[in-house]
Write a protein that holds these residues in place. Structure first.
Motif, PDB file in Angstrom:
ATOM      1  N   GLN A 154       0.843  -1.197   0.000  1.00 19.26           N
ATOM      2  CA  GLN A 154       0.000   0.000   0.000  1.00 19.26           C
ATOM      3  C   GLN A 154       0.879   1.248   0.000  1.00 19.26           C
ATOM      4  OE1 GLN A 154      -3.319   0.054  -0.278  1.00 19.26           O
ATOM      5  NE2 GLN A 154      -3.299  -2.178  -0.402  1.00 19.26           N
ATOM      6  N   SER A 199       2.177   4.989   0.420  1.00 17.36           N
ATOM      7  CA  SER A 199       1.810   6.030   1.372  1.00 17.36           C
ATOM      8  C   SER A 199       2.928   7.062   1.426  1.00 17.36           C
ATOM      9  CB  SER A 199       1.573   5.445   2.768  1.00 17.36           C
ATOM     10  OG  SER A 199       2.768   4.897   3.284  1.00 17.36           O
ATOM     11  N   VAL A 230      -2.650   9.063  -2.104  1.00 18.07           N
ATOM     12  CA  VAL A 230      -2.301   7.926  -1.248  1.00 18.07           C
ATOM     13  C   VAL A 230      -2.472   8.343   0.214  1.00 18.07           C
ATOM     14  CG1 VAL A 230      -0.658   7.093  -2.964  1.00 18.07           C
ATOM     15  CG2 VAL A 230       0.158   8.524  -1.073  1.00 18.07           C
ATOM     16  N   ALA A 231      -2.405   7.384   1.105  1.00 21.49           N
ATOM     17  CA  ALA A 231      -2.523   7.690   2.533  1.00 21.49           C
ATOM     18  C   ALA A 231      -1.329   8.538   2.989  1.00 21.49           C
ATOM     19  CB  ALA A 231      -2.573   6.399   3.337  1.00 21.49           C
ATOM     20  N   ASP A 243       0.651   9.575   6.361  1.00 20.49           N
ATOM     21  CA  ASP A 243       0.875   9.345   7.780  1.00 20.49           C
ATOM     22  C   ASP A 243       1.619  10.541   8.363  1.00 20.49           C
ATOM     23  OD1 ASP A 243      -0.234   6.759   7.619  1.00 20.49           O
ATOM     24  OD2 ASP A 243       1.689   5.963   6.912  1.00 20.49           O
TER      25      ASP A 243
END
Length: 278
Positions: free
Chosen positions: A89, A91, A119-120, A122
């Motif tokens: 995934q 990120s 995208v994610a 963080d």
């Protein structure tokens, strides 16, 4: 030189004690001493001056300590970036100081999340030195504030510029003024300026309170223990009982988005594009 030799030397150079360095590395002291001696013989220079009472760095040793830290840091960063690149995934990790640029950060995250292919993201909230998170591979991108944060060896785009304010207890005589000057704030005997840790983690000398984050700082100011000059955007996070007074002669603060120059991430490029558009 081998990576192992560099790790051994850096440990000894930082501890300036073979016994402590050996315990830190998890090895016995005799092989550590032999490794350092062999390194000196191979380089043809003395790195350490040893007596029965102390260990000190030579000039050549000081140079190798600086270079060795940089090399080991680059290797660790390469490991982290490689491991993150292999995740299924995609990120981005964005570093910023806790409590800084809160409104801008919220707008940036919302606007980027609405982009096709986002995208994610963080968040890595730091107490200080978010630029170090970029250098050591823990973050892909960061919000930095010049002149407080260094942007050396990073690519940047300017996002905004703002003035600075003095944060004071609301009951303080200066709190009712329309503005103050740096000298007014720096010479308050009852409220010495707060001290932040430097790049190495050490605090500068001075009578002010040692602080690590904005929450701790604002609480100490509310208790009448210290004061500080911060970017004007910090008003959004002020606690009850605090006042923000513009400081006319304080340098302006420029917020930039920064990333390592070798990055080829499409997601990072999209995030920077959104940030500069905002």
């Amino acid at each position: 030189m081998e990576t192992r030799e560099l790790r051994y030397f850096v440990a000894v150079a930082e501890e300036l004690h073979f016994g402590r360095a050996a315990r830190r590395l998890g090895i016995a002291q005799p092989p550590l001493s032999r490794a350092i001696t062999q390194l000196e013989q191979r380089l043809g220079v003395a790195l350490l001056e040893r007596t029965s009472r102390k260990v000190t760095l030579t000039e050549a040793g000081s140079v190798l300590l600086t270079e060795g830290r940089a090399i080991l840091g680059a290797l660790a960063a390469a490991e982290r970036r490689t491991q993150r690149a292999a995740t299924s995934q995609p990120s981005l990790v964005l570093a910023t100081k806790a409590g800084a640029s809160g409104e801008l950060l919220a707008k940036l995250l919302d606007a980027y999340a609405a982009e096709p292919g986002a995208v994610a993201v963080d968040l890595l909230l730091c107490e200080s030195q978010p630029q170090q998170m970029l250098h050591d591979g823990q973050a892909d991108v960061a919000l930095l504030h010049q002149p407080f944060d260094s942007t050396a060896e990073l690519d940047t785009e300017i996002l905004n510029t703002e003035g600075q304010v003095a944060i004071l207890p609301a009951s303080h005589p200066l709190a009712d003024r329309s503005h103050v000057r740096t000298a007014d704030v720096s010479s308050l005997p009852d409220l010495p300026l707060a001290r932040w840790p430097g790049p190495g983690g050490a605090y500068p000398e001075g009578p002010g309170a040692e602080v690590r984050n904005q929450t701790q700082l604002f609480q100490l100011i509310a208790l009448g223990r210290t004061t500080v000059v911060l970017p004007e955007s910090c008003r959004a996070n002020l606690l009850e009982g605090l006042a923000a007074v513009p400081v006319l002669d304080a340098p302006t603060v420029t917020t930039v988005i920064a990333w390592p120059p070798h990055s080829r991430s499409r997601a990072l490029a999209d995030l920077v594009r959104v940030a500069t558009r905002l």
